[in-house]
Design a protein around this motif. Structure first.
Motif, mmCIF file in Angstrom:
data_model
loop_
_atom_site.group_PDB
_atom_site.id
_atom_site.type_symbol
_atom_site.label_atom_id
_atom_site.label_comp_id
_atom_site.label_asym_id
_atom_site.label_seq_id
_atom_site.Cartn_x
_atom_site.Cartn_y
_atom_site.Cartn_z
ATOM 1 N N GLU A 168 37.348 23.471 71.505
ATOM 2 C CA GLU A 168 38.725 23.510 71.020
ATOM 3 C C GLU A 168 39.051 22.164 70.379
ATOM 4 O OE1 GLU A 168 40.870 26.071 70.895
ATOM 5 O OE2 GLU A 168 39.169 27.254 71.605
ATOM 6 N N PRO A 169 39.743 22.177 69.251
ATOM 7 C CA PRO A 169 40.096 20.904 68.601
ATOM 8 C C PRO A 169 40.948 20.037 69.519
ATOM 9 C CG PRO A 169 40.567 22.768 67.166
ATOM 10 C CD PRO A 169 40.210 23.328 68.500
ATOM 11 N N LYS A 170 40.704 18.767 69.484
ATOM 12 C CA LYS A 170 41.476 17.812 70.270
ATOM 13 C C LYS A 170 42.403 17.083 69.313
ATOM 14 C CE LYS A 170 40.983 13.912 73.401
ATOM 15 N NZ LYS A 170 40.057 12.963 74.012
ATOM 16 N N ARG A 171 43.678 17.277 69.476
ATOM 17 C CA ARG A 171 44.656 16.629 68.593
ATOM 18 C C ARG A 171 44.709 15.134 68.872
ATOM 19 N NH1 ARG A 171 46.854 18.417 64.166
ATOM 20 N NH2 ARG A 171 48.799 17.396 64.626
ATOM 21 N N TYR A 172 44.870 14.402 67.827
ATOM 22 C CA TYR A 172 45.042 12.969 67.972
ATOM 23 C C TYR A 172 46.490 12.692 68.395
ATOM 24 C CZ TYR A 172 46.714 14.021 63.300
ATOM 25 O OH TYR A 172 47.354 14.595 62.231
#
Length: 109
Positions: free
Chosen positions: A60-64
């Motif tokens: 899953e993408p990890k938001r900055y």
């Protein structure tokens, strides 16, 4: 000085770090145009590259964090580079993305 002429690219490497094959500045024929051009000095390394399983795994993408919530550090000295290296090495970091490209007429030739 930069050479922005329409002449074929000429590699300026005198050594080849991380070599699988030794540096060989030779020519090859370009199939579509039948022109002679220099071989890519890292052709063997690029062709033998294999992705690691973690690079192909779905995640899953990890938001900055929002830009206002972080304090960026401009790394512009050997000391800061060493500090960044220590910081990244002390964590569970398996990849880092750094944009080093320079856009110019010859960037994509």
């Amino acid at each position: 000085p930069p050479d922005n002429s329409n002449e074929p690219f000429v590699p300026l490497l005198t050594s080849k770090p991380n070599a699988i094959e030794p540096l060989n500045i030779g020519f090859e024929m370009d199939s579509p145009s039948n022109h002679k051009s220099y071989c890519h000095p890292y052709k063997a390394e690029i062709n033998s590259f294999e992705y690691q399983p973690h690079q192909l795994a779905h995640r899953e993408p990890k938001r900055y964090a929002p830009i206002g919530d972080i304090e960026p550090t401009w790394v512009d000295s050997v000391e800061l580079l060493e500090e960044m290296n220590h910081h990244l090495g002390s964590r569970d970091v398996c990849e880092v993305a750094i944009d080093l490209e320079h856009h110019s007429y010859r960037s994509f030739r």
